[in-house]
Design a protein around this motif. Structure first.
Motif, PDB file in Angstrom:
ATOM      1  N   THR A  50      -0.816  -0.005  11.027  1.00 32.27           N
ATOM      2  CA  THR A  50      -0.696   0.321   9.610  1.00 32.27           C
ATOM      3  C   THR A  50       0.299   1.446   9.417  1.00 32.27           C
ATOM      4  N   CYS A  51       0.856   1.510   8.243  1.00 35.34           N
ATOM      5  CA  CYS A  51       1.774   2.581   7.831  1.00 35.34           C
ATOM      6  C   CYS A  51       1.106   3.308   6.676  1.00 35.34           C
ATOM      7  N   LYS A  52       0.839   4.601   6.875  1.00 33.09           N
ATOM      8  CA  LYS A  52       0.164   5.395   5.841  1.00 33.09           C
ATOM      9  C   LYS A  52       0.578   6.855   5.962  1.00 33.09           C
ATOM     10  N   SER A  69       0.797  -1.227   0.000  1.00 35.82           N
ATOM     11  CA  SER A  69       0.000   0.000   0.000  1.00 35.82           C
ATOM     12  C   SER A  69       0.831   1.278   0.000  1.00 35.82           C
ATOM     13  N   MET A  70       2.150   1.190   0.226  1.00 37.41           N
ATOM     14  CA  MET A  70       2.977   2.397   0.292  1.00 37.41           C
ATOM     15  C   MET A  70       4.078   2.423  -0.764  1.00 37.41           C
ATOM     16  N   VAL A  73       6.210   8.632  13.873  1.00 35.84           N
ATOM     17  CA  VAL A  73       6.445   9.141  12.525  1.00 35.84           C
ATOM     18  C   VAL A  73       7.602   8.364  11.907  1.00 35.84           C
ATOM     19  N   VAL A  74       7.410   7.887  10.684  1.00 33.39           N
ATOM     20  CA  VAL A  74       8.482   7.191   9.966  1.00 33.39           C
ATOM     21  C   VAL A  74       9.472   8.250   9.500  1.00 33.39           C
ATOM     22  N   THR A  75      10.715   8.142   9.967  1.00 36.85           N
ATOM     23  CA  THR A  75      11.740   9.122   9.607  1.00 36.85           C
ATOM     24  C   THR A  75      12.634   8.644   8.474  1.00 36.85           C
ATOM     25  N   HIS A  76      12.816   7.334   8.371  1.00 33.44           N
ATOM     26  CA  HIS A  76      13.654   6.776   7.304  1.00 33.44           C
ATOM     27  C   HIS A  76      13.128   5.413   6.901  1.00 33.44           C
ATOM     28  N   ILE A 126       4.479  10.383   6.935  1.00 30.55           N
ATOM     29  CA  ILE A 126       4.209   8.951   6.913  1.00 30.55           C
ATOM     30  C   ILE A 126       4.251   8.518   8.376  1.00 30.55           C
ATOM     31  N   ILE A 127       3.186   7.860   8.829  1.00 33.12           N
ATOM     32  CA  ILE A 127       3.094   7.517  10.238  1.00 33.12           C
ATOM     33  C   ILE A 127       2.778   6.035  10.429  1.00 33.12           C
ATOM     34  N   ILE A 128       3.002   5.587  11.656  1.00 33.42           N
ATOM     35  CA  ILE A 128       2.555   4.269  12.086  1.00 33.42           C
ATOM     36  C   ILE A 128       1.429   4.520  13.075  1.00 33.42           C
ATOM     37  N   MET A 129       0.294   3.891  12.819  1.00 36.95           N
ATOM     38  CA  MET A 129      -0.861   4.083  13.690  1.00 36.95           C
ATOM     39  C   MET A 129      -1.595   2.757  13.845  1.00 36.95           C
TER      40      MET A 129
END
Length: 149
Positions: free
Chosen positions: A100-102, A65-66, A135-138, A90-93
């Motif tokens: 999920t990562c969206k 999905s990403m 928050v996805v940083t890398h 882009i976050i993890i929630m």
């Protein structure tokens, strides 16, 4: 939600720095320059990639999905839970108990999670049980066939 995540662990804040060679100059994606074949310094990837070690952990992505933002099945994600998510991040929630990562964003006055693949619909957050994981940083993914990070 179509992308599954595996928590791999946290940053080891007690580990000594691992410094790897850093080549001077820039790498060109076109014609190579033989003048740039010397080392400039050493680089500690943890110090370079992780701003808040005690609030950072690693996840492994699973799904498609990403892919539009370069997150592929099996990629290693670096997530900082101390950062406040802003629209476009882009976050993890956890949504209704599922990680999920969206991409977090707004549509009008409502909060949504958006996939980066047109096959997936936006996820409205209103009326759902949501918990922010960071928050996805890398994103780290291998370019070598058969090699995983």
């Amino acid at each position: 939600m179509s992308i599954h995540l595996t928590v791999l662990g946290r940053v080891d804040t007690t580990a000594p720095p691992l410094k790897l060679p850093l080549a001077a100059g820039e790498v060109r994606a076109g014609f190579p320059s033989p003048a740039d074949d010397y080392l400039e310094a050493e680089l500690d990837l943890v110090a370079h990639l992780i701003q808040h070690p005690s609030a950072t952990y690693y996840l492994r992505s699973k799904g498609s999905s990403m892919t539009g933002v370069g997150i592929y099945d099996g990629d290693l994600l670096i997530v900082d839970r101390s950062l406040k998510p802003k629209p476009g991040h882009i976050i993890i929630m956890s949504v209704d108990g599922e990680l999920t990562c969206k991409r977090y964003d707004m549509m009008g006055n409502r909060h949504y999670l958006f996939a980066a693949n047109p096959e997936f619909r936006p996820i409205p957050l209103e009326g759902r049980e949501c918990q922010m994981w960071g928050v996805v940083t890398h994103n780290i993914h291998s370019l070598a066939p058969g090699f995983t990070v």
